[in-house]
Scaffold this motif. Structure first.
Motif, mmCIF file in Angstrom:
data_model
loop_
_atom_site.group_PDB
_atom_site.id
_atom_site.type_symbol
_atom_site.label_atom_id
_atom_site.label_comp_id
_atom_site.label_asym_id
_atom_site.label_seq_id
_atom_site.Cartn_x
_atom_site.Cartn_y
_atom_site.Cartn_z
ATOM 1 N N GLY A 23 0.805 -1.206 0.000
ATOM 2 C CA GLY A 23 0.000 0.000 0.000
ATOM 3 C C GLY A 23 0.839 1.257 0.000
ATOM 4 N N PRO A 24 0.219 2.405 0.293
ATOM 5 C CA PRO A 24 0.935 3.687 0.273
ATOM 6 C C PRO A 24 2.161 3.715 1.178
ATOM 7 C CG PRO A 24 -1.426 4.060 0.357
ATOM 8 C CD PRO A 24 -1.228 2.586 0.548
ATOM 9 N N GLU A 25 2.178 2.880 2.207
ATOM 10 C CA GLU A 25 3.304 2.893 3.145
ATOM 11 C C GLU A 25 4.616 2.446 2.510
ATOM 12 O OE1 GLU A 25 1.646 -1.196 3.109
ATOM 13 O OE2 GLU A 25 0.754 0.817 3.268
ATOM 14 N N VAL A 26 4.580 1.806 1.349
ATOM 15 C CA VAL A 26 5.822 1.343 0.711
ATOM 16 C C VAL A 26 6.380 2.370 -0.260
ATOM 17 C CG1 VAL A 26 5.086 -1.057 0.953
ATOM 18 C CG2 VAL A 26 4.721 0.126 -1.228
ATOM 19 N N LEU A 27 5.707 3.499 -0.437
ATOM 20 C CA LEU A 27 6.172 4.514 -1.385
ATOM 21 C C LEU A 27 7.239 5.397 -0.749
ATOM 22 C CD1 LEU A 27 2.723 5.675 -2.849
ATOM 23 C CD2 LEU A 27 4.279 3.940 -3.763
ATOM 24 N N ASP A 28 8.362 5.541 -1.435
ATOM 25 C CA ASP A 28 9.458 6.383 -0.960
ATOM 26 C C ASP A 28 9.998 7.212 -2.112
ATOM 27 O OD1 ASP A 28 9.914 5.695 1.885
ATOM 28 O OD2 ASP A 28 10.301 3.694 1.079
ATOM 29 N N ILE A 29 10.559 8.367 -1.782
ATOM 30 C CA ILE A 29 11.221 9.201 -2.790
ATOM 31 C C ILE A 29 12.704 8.863 -2.777
ATOM 32 C CG2 ILE A 29 11.735 11.547 -3.539
ATOM 33 C CD1 ILE A 29 9.218 12.440 -2.011
ATOM 34 N N ASN A 52 -4.310 7.721 -10.402
ATOM 35 C CA ASN A 52 -5.455 6.911 -10.795
ATOM 36 C C ASN A 52 -5.537 5.677 -9.912
ATOM 37 O OD1 ASN A 52 -6.344 8.081 -13.644
ATOM 38 N ND2 ASN A 52 -4.099 8.052 -13.622
ATOM 39 N N PRO A 53 -6.735 5.105 -9.741
ATOM 40 C CA PRO A 53 -6.834 3.882 -8.935
ATOM 41 C C PRO A 53 -5.906 2.769 -9.399
ATOM 42 C CG PRO A 53 -9.014 4.788 -9.303
ATOM 43 C CD PRO A 53 -8.063 5.609 -10.143
ATOM 44 N N MET A 54 -5.682 2.662 -10.725
ATOM 45 C CA MET A 54 -4.828 1.576 -11.194
ATOM 46 C C MET A 54 -3.394 1.697 -10.678
ATOM 47 S SD MET A 54 -3.917 2.279 -15.222
ATOM 48 C CE MET A 54 -2.625 1.031 -15.238
ATOM 49 N N ASP A 55 -2.972 2.902 -10.298
ATOM 50 C CA ASP A 55 -1.601 3.085 -9.820
ATOM 51 C C ASP A 55 -1.343 2.219 -8.595
ATOM 52 O OD1 ASP A 55 -1.133 4.999 -11.799
ATOM 53 O OD2 ASP A 55 -1.835 6.622 -10.518
ATOM 54 N N HIS A 300 0.424 10.242 1.516
ATOM 55 C CA HIS A 300 -0.887 10.771 1.875
ATOM 56 C C HIS A 300 -1.778 10.850 0.641
ATOM 57 C CE1 HIS A 300 -4.052 13.175 3.588
ATOM 58 N NE2 HIS A 300 -3.823 14.156 2.735
ATOM 59 N N ALA A 301 -1.240 11.338 -0.469
ATOM 60 C CA ALA A 301 -2.023 11.447 -1.699
ATOM 61 C C ALA A 301 -2.515 10.083 -2.156
ATOM 62 C CB ALA A 301 -1.191 12.110 -2.791
ATOM 63 N N ALA A 302 -1.655 9.069 -2.065
ATOM 64 C CA ALA A 302 -2.044 7.718 -2.469
ATOM 65 C C ALA A 302 -3.147 7.175 -1.571
ATOM 66 C CB ALA A 302 -0.841 6.795 -2.464
ATOM 67 N N ARG A 303 -3.092 7.501 -0.287
ATOM 68 C CA ARG A 303 -4.159 7.057 0.619
ATOM 69 C C ARG A 303 -5.486 7.712 0.255
ATOM 70 N NH1 ARG A 303 0.024 7.997 4.591
ATOM 71 N NH2 ARG A 303 0.914 5.999 5.273
#
Length: 318
Positions: A23-29, A52-55, A300-303
């Motif tokens: 989920g969003p928690e695995v996203l890092d810059i 988009n939801p598919m992301d 946050h945006a992904a959530r």
């Protein structure tokens, strides 16, 4: 933020990366080497990336990711807009400084993306951004616009049609509603009570989803419904069947139903996306941007996106 970005060396790039699916928690810059444009390719300095939801669906687990050809480490996001930075050998029609938009499968949330300059292959494409279309808006067009166009191509709505659109307030819905209205059709859109005014602004007549949907639609359109597209699941499909719509004039996007045609953005007709951009530039199609976030707020945006209650589109600023 723009001044800092302009000083960033062109041989490095910030990019949102996943070292594991989830989920969003695995996203890092991460700071990574900037991709280079090869023959037939252009490099784009990204200014905005649409979500988009598919992301998040396709990066949620390894099996789903594999169906999209993704492996770790992976990027995130597909829709982008920005400015051509480099052109590869043999490229015609694009030059450094050109404003562009398009899609780059699961790698758009980054300072730079490299895409093929020729053709209109979904998820690896670039188009000129028309004057009058800002980058945030351009960054919302590719997936949702293509998907809506493909779905409506199945229905071929016209002035004699009353079209029922399920999930009309979502990212694809805002395009589907307006494209159907441009074609002359009457549109009834399903949504929550909170989305009613939003749907009216798009040109749809709102109706609440949930039990009893067919009865509510019948009361709103006693003359009948002639076509339907379900952008969320299957509820609208079964309501349309109950209302007498033949399967050939029903379309799904996010589900499969025996006998009912399905559509996705990859099936959009050649030229569909540039035409949508032209409609936006001409003021005939409006893209509501619900919110924009700096790239540092990607989790946050992904959530917010995954919550599936956004009216319109979400954009990441780079």
């Amino acid at each position: 933020m723009q001044e800092q970005r302009d000083r960033r060396p062109a041989d490095s790039s910030r990019a949102v990366r996943l070292e594991s699916f989830g989920g969003p928690e695995v996203l890092d810059i991460r700071e990574i080497p900037a991709p280079q444009a090869g023959p037939g390719q252009v490099r784009v300095r990204v200014t905005a990336a649409g979500l988009n939801p598919m992301d998040w669906i396709m990066t949620a687990d390894a099996d789903t990711a594999a169906r999209f050809g993704l492996s770790l480490p992976a990027g995130f996001g597909t829709d982008y807009a920005g400015v051509v930075d480099l052109v590869g050998a043999g490229v015609t029609g694009f030059a450094p400084g050109d404003r562009v938009f398009g899609s780059a499968l699961s790698r758009a949330v980054a300072d730079f993306v490299v895409v093929d300059a020729a053709g209109e292959v979904a998820a690896n494409e670039v188009h000129h951004t028309p004057d009058g279309v800002d980058d945030r808006t351009a960054a919302t067009l590719a997936i949702a616009g293509r998907t809506a166009s493909a779905a409506l191509a199945v229905l071929e709505p016209g002035p004699d049609d009353t079209v029922l659109i399920g999930g009309a307030a979502g990212g694809v819905g805002v395009f589907a509603v307006q494209l159907a209205r441009i074609a002359g059709a009457r549109v009834i859109g399903t949504g929550s009570a909170a989305s009613a005014d939003f749907l009216r602004e798009l040109g749809a007549e709102p109706v609440a989803y949930g039990d009893g949907l067919a009865d509510r639609v019948a009361a709103l359109a006693p003359g009948g419904v002639t076509a339907a597209v379900d952008l969320h699941g299957v509820e609208t499909v079964y309501a349309a069947r109950e209302l007498g719509v033949v399967d050939g004039r029903i379309c799904t996007v996010a589900a499969q139903v025996d006998g009912v045609p399905a559509a996705n953005g990859a099936n959009a007709a050649p030229g569909a996306l540039p035409e949508i951009a032209r409609l936006v530039a001409a003021g005939r199609l409006r893209v509501p941007v619900a919110a924009s976030f700096p790239v540092e707020q990607i989790r946050h945006a992904a959530r917010v996106q995954a919550d599936r209650h956004v009216h319109g589109k979400l954009v990441i600023d780079l």
